[in-house]
Design an enzyme around this catalytic site. Structure first.
Site, PDB file in Angstrom:
ATOM      1  N   ARG A 209      35.153 -28.866 -26.987  1.00  0.00           N
ATOM      2  CA  ARG A 209      35.747 -28.163 -28.124  1.00  0.00           C
ATOM      3  C   ARG A 209      34.685 -28.080 -29.222  1.00  0.00           C
ATOM      4  O   ARG A 209      33.917 -29.019 -29.436  1.00  0.00           O
ATOM      5  CB  ARG A 209      36.973 -28.920 -28.659  1.00  0.00           C
TER       6      ARG A 209
ATOM      7  N   HIS B 125      33.644 -19.408 -24.222  1.00  0.00           N
ATOM      8  CA  HIS B 125      34.716 -20.279 -23.714  1.00  0.00           C
ATOM      9  C   HIS B 125      35.108 -19.864 -22.289  1.00  0.00           C
ATOM     10  O   HIS B 125      36.276 -19.567 -22.005  1.00  0.00           O
ATOM     11  CB  HIS B 125      35.936 -20.261 -24.644  1.00  0.00           C
TER      12      HIS B 125
HETATM   13  P1  NDP Z   1      40.395 -36.019 -19.342  1.00  0.00           P
HETATM   14  O1  NDP Z   1      41.548 -36.412 -20.179  1.00  0.00           O
HETATM   15  O2  NDP Z   1      40.530 -36.114 -17.864  1.00  0.00           O
HETATM   16  O3  NDP Z   1      39.118 -36.884 -19.746  1.00  0.00           O
HETATM   17  C1  NDP Z   1      38.793 -37.180 -21.051  1.00  0.00           C
HETATM   18  C2  NDP Z   1      37.678 -38.207 -21.087  1.00  0.00           C
HETATM   19  O4  NDP Z   1      37.303 -38.439 -22.453  1.00  0.00           O
HETATM   20  C3  NDP Z   1      38.109 -39.558 -20.498  1.00  0.00           C
HETATM   21  O5  NDP Z   1      37.038 -40.160 -19.835  1.00  0.00           O
HETATM   22  C4  NDP Z   1      38.465 -40.355 -21.764  1.00  0.00           C
HETATM   23  O6  NDP Z   1      38.352 -41.750 -21.627  1.00  0.00           O
HETATM   24  C5  NDP Z   1      37.415 -39.841 -22.718  1.00  0.00           C
HETATM   25  N1  NDP Z   1      37.807 -40.091 -24.108  1.00  0.00           N
HETATM   26  C6  NDP Z   1      38.920 -39.644 -24.748  1.00  0.00           C
HETATM   27  N2  NDP Z   1      38.952 -40.118 -26.015  1.00  0.00           N
HETATM   28  C7  NDP Z   1      37.842 -40.882 -26.158  1.00  0.00           C
HETATM   29  C8  NDP Z   1      37.324 -41.659 -27.205  1.00  0.00           C
HETATM   30  N3  NDP Z   1      37.941 -41.760 -28.399  1.00  0.00           N
HETATM   31  N4  NDP Z   1      36.170 -42.344 -27.008  1.00  0.00           N
HETATM   32  C9  NDP Z   1      35.541 -42.261 -25.811  1.00  0.00           C
HETATM   33  N5  NDP Z   1      35.970 -41.536 -24.755  1.00  0.00           N
HETATM   34  C10 NDP Z   1      37.119 -40.860 -24.935  1.00  0.00           C
HETATM   35  O7  NDP Z   1      40.006 -34.537 -19.786  1.00  0.00           O
HETATM   36  P2  NDP Z   1      39.268 -33.431 -18.903  1.00  0.00           P
HETATM   37  O8  NDP Z   1      38.044 -34.038 -18.334  1.00  0.00           O
HETATM   38  O9  NDP Z   1      40.219 -32.766 -17.982  1.00  0.00           O
HETATM   39  O10 NDP Z   1      38.907 -32.345 -20.026  1.00  0.00           O
HETATM   40  C11 NDP Z   1      38.074 -32.658 -21.138  1.00  0.00           C
HETATM   41  C12 NDP Z   1      38.109 -31.511 -22.142  1.00  0.00           C
HETATM   42  O11 NDP Z   1      37.371 -30.409 -21.661  1.00  0.00           O
HETATM   43  C13 NDP Z   1      39.474 -30.897 -22.433  1.00  0.00           C
HETATM   44  O12 NDP Z   1      40.220 -31.706 -23.313  1.00  0.00           O
HETATM   45  C14 NDP Z   1      39.112 -29.572 -23.032  1.00  0.00           C
HETATM   46  O13 NDP Z   1      38.950 -29.698 -24.427  1.00  0.00           O
HETATM   47  C15 NDP Z   1      37.756 -29.250 -22.406  1.00  0.00           C
HETATM   48  N6  NDP Z   1      37.837 -28.098 -21.513  1.00  0.00           N
HETATM   49  C16 NDP Z   1      37.027 -27.010 -21.755  1.00  0.00           C
HETATM   50  C17 NDP Z   1      37.052 -25.936 -20.922  1.00  0.00           C
HETATM   51  C18 NDP Z   1      36.144 -24.786 -21.136  1.00  0.00           C
HETATM   52  O14 NDP Z   1      36.252 -23.765 -20.449  1.00  0.00           O
HETATM   53  N7  NDP Z   1      35.186 -24.874 -22.041  1.00  0.00           N
HETATM   54  C19 NDP Z   1      37.942 -25.870 -19.761  1.00  0.00           C
HETATM   55  C20 NDP Z   1      38.717 -27.062 -19.578  1.00  0.00           C
HETATM   56  C21 NDP Z   1      38.663 -28.126 -20.426  1.00  0.00           C
HETATM   57  P3  NDP Z   1      39.277 -42.557 -20.565  1.00  0.00           P
HETATM   58  O15 NDP Z   1      38.758 -42.157 -19.217  1.00  0.00           O
HETATM   59  O16 NDP Z   1      39.015 -43.973 -20.879  1.00  0.00           O
HETATM   60  O17 NDP Z   1      40.694 -42.107 -20.811  1.00  0.00           O
HETATM   61  C1  OXD Z   2      40.563 -25.441 -22.009  1.00  0.00           C
HETATM   62  C2  OXD Z   2      40.855 -24.658 -20.842  1.00  0.00           C
HETATM   63  O1  OXD Z   2      41.209 -26.455 -22.244  1.00  0.00           O
HETATM   64  O2  OXD Z   2      40.392 -23.510 -20.800  1.00  0.00           O
HETATM   65  O3  OXD Z   2      39.631 -25.064 -22.744  1.00  0.00           O
HETATM   66  O4  OXD Z   2      41.488 -25.148 -19.921  1.00  0.00           O
END
Ligand code: NDP
Ligand code: OXD
Length: 313
Positions: A228, A276
Site C-alpha cells: 500500500r 496497482h
Molecule cells: P497476510 O495477512 O497474509 O500477511 C501479512 C504479513 O505482514 C504477515 O507476515 C504479518 O505478520 C505481517 N505483519 C502485519 N502487521 C505487522 C506488523 N505490525 N509488524 C510486522 N509484520 C506485520 O497478507 P498478504 O500477504 O496476503 O497481503 C499483504 C498485502 O499485500 C495486502 O494487505 C495488500 O495490501 C497487498 N496487496 C497488494 C496487491 C497489489 O496488486 N499491489 C495485491 C494483493 C495484496 P504475521 O505473519 O506474524 O501475521
Molecule cells: C489488493 C488487491 O489488496 O488487489 O491490493 O487484492
C-alpha cells in the site's frame, strides 16, 4: 445453493455482468443486486465489495458476510461504520499469489541486474558495461512474510539471494533469516540492498518507511513497494532518491490512486511506476470462494480467510 438473503455487489468498474456470470458458474443460486439498484436493504445478507464509500455497508442491517474483492482490507476497516461482528473475508487466491511473486521476482532481478542503468545507456547510445554482483552477494529484505511475502521469498530463493524477512510473529522459514519487532525491523533494513514491502496497511504499519527508517537502508539500496502507498512517507522516499541514498524504487501502490498526473513519481529518473497491477483478483476464483463462504455461513460456520479485525488484517 439457497441464500438466506440477497447478495449485493459494488465495484467502481463496470463489470457487474461479468461477476454475475462467474457467480452463476460457481453455483450461486442467490438474488444478486448490483449497486446502486440494491432494492430493500433489509433483504441483503451478503456484500461483495472493493472500495465502497464509507458508510455504504452500514445501510444493510442484516448482513451475514462481507466479501472483499481484494487481499488487503485496510480501506474497509478504516470505515468507522463498518458493521461489527460480521465475518469479513479477504482474497487468498493461488493465482494472485503467483502473480505477486512474478512481480517481485521481475523487479528484484531488474534492480539487482541494474536494468534501469542499461535502459538509460541504450537511450544515450552508450556502451556502458556495469558490474553486476552475484545474487548471493545481494541482500534482499521482505517486510511481511504472510501469504504473499512468504511465497515471493520462496520464488526468490532459487536465485541464491541472501534473504531476510520481518513479520509480527516469529517465523521459521528455510533459507530466510526471520525477524520480528522494532529491533528486528532495524536489522532487516540495515542489511537490505533490495527492500520489498508486502505488509498489510494497519495503524502499526502506516508510514512505517519514513525518513529515519529509509536512512537505515545501506547507501544505494532500492525499494519495491507492492503493498500500500501509505506504508511509505512518499516525500521522504522522494528525498532519499533525490539525494542518492536510494538508487531506485519500483512502486505499484500510492497514497493516492490513480496516481495524480502531477506526481513527481511519474517522471522521476529513479522510479518505476505500475498502476496497482502487481497481482489482480481472478473473478472466477473469487466467485467460487464467495459461494463456498456463503455455504459455510449458512451452515453456521465461519468462512475461510476471515480478517482478524482486532489485529487489523
Ligand atoms: P497476510 O495477512 O497474509 O500477511 C501479512 C504479513 O505482514 C504477515 O507476515 C504479518 O505478520 C505481517 N505483519 C502485519 N502487521 C505487522 C506488523 N505490525 N509488524 C510486522 N509484520 C506485520 O497478507 P498478504 O500477504 O496476503 O497481503 C499483504 C498485502 O499485500 C495486502 O494487505 C495488500 O495490501 C497487498 N496487496 C497488494 C496487491 C497489489 O496488486 N499491489 C495485491 C494483493 C495484496 P504475521 O505473519 O506474524 O501475521
Ligand atoms: C489488493 C488487491 O489488496 O488487489 O491490493 O487484492
Amino acid at each position: 445453493m439457497a441464500g438466506r438473503g440477497a447478495l449485493v455487489f459494488s465495484s467502481p468498474s463496470d463489470d457487474a455482468a461479468l461477476w454475475r456470470g462467474h457467480l452463476a458458474d460457481a453455483g450461486a443460486a442467490i438474488d444478486i443486486r448490483t449497486a446502486p439498484e440494491i432494492g430493500d436493504p433489509n433483504e441483503v445478507a451478503y456484500a461483495l465489495v472493493w472500495k465502497p464509500p464509507a458508510g455504504w455497508l452500514a445501510q444493510f442491517p442484516n448482513l451475514a458476510g462481507i466479501f472483499s474483492l481484494g487481499a488487503g482490507v485496510d480501506h474497509l476497516l478504516s470505515d468507522p461504520s463498518l458493521p461489527p461482528n460480521v465475518p469479513l473475508v479477504r482474497v487468498v487466491d493461488p493465482s494472485l499469489t503467483t502473480s505477486m511473486s512474478e512481480y517481485i521476482v521481475l523487479h528484484t532481478l531488474r534492480h539487482h541486474r541494474r536494468q534501469r542503468a542499461f535502459d538509460l545507456a541504450q537511450r544515450e547510445r552508450a556502451w556502458r558495461p556495469l558490474a553486476v554482483p552475484p545474487a548471493r552477494d545481494v541482500r534482499v529484505g521482505l517486510l511481511g512474510l504472510g501469504v504473499l511475502g512468504s511465497a515471493a521469498a520462496q520464488m526468490l530463493r532459487p536465485f541464491g539471494y541472501d534473504l531476510a524477512g520481518w513479520s509480527r510473529t516469529q517465523k521459521s522459514i528455510d533459507g530466510i533469516a526471520c525477524h520480528t519487532g522494532a529491533e528486528g525491523l532495524d536489522q532487516v533494513l540495515a542489511r537490505s540492498d533490495i527492500l520489498i514491502c508486502l505488509l498489510p496497511l494497519t495503524p502499526e504499519t502506516r508510514h512505517l518507511l519514513n525518513a529515519d527508517r529509509l536512512a537505515l537502508l545501506p547507501k544505494g539500496a532500492s525499494i519495491i513497494n507492492a503493498a500500500r502507498g501509505d506504508h511509505v512517507v512518499e516525500v521522504d522516499l522522494l528525498a532519499a532518491l533525490d539525494r542518492g541514498h536510494l538508487s531506485e524504487a519500483t512502486l505499484d501502490v500510492f497514497a493516492e490512486e490513480p496516481l495524480p498526473a502531477d506526481s513527481s513519481f511519474w517522471d522521476h529518473p529513479r522510479v518505476t511506476v505500475t498502476p496497482h497491477v502487481a497481482a489482480l483478483t481472478d473473478p472466477r476464483f473469487v466467485a467460487e470462494t464467495v459461494v463456498a463462504g456463503i455455504k459455510r455461513i449458512e451452515a453456521g460456520r465461519l468462512p475461510e480467510h476471515c480478517v482478524e479485525r482486532a489485529r487489523g488484517y
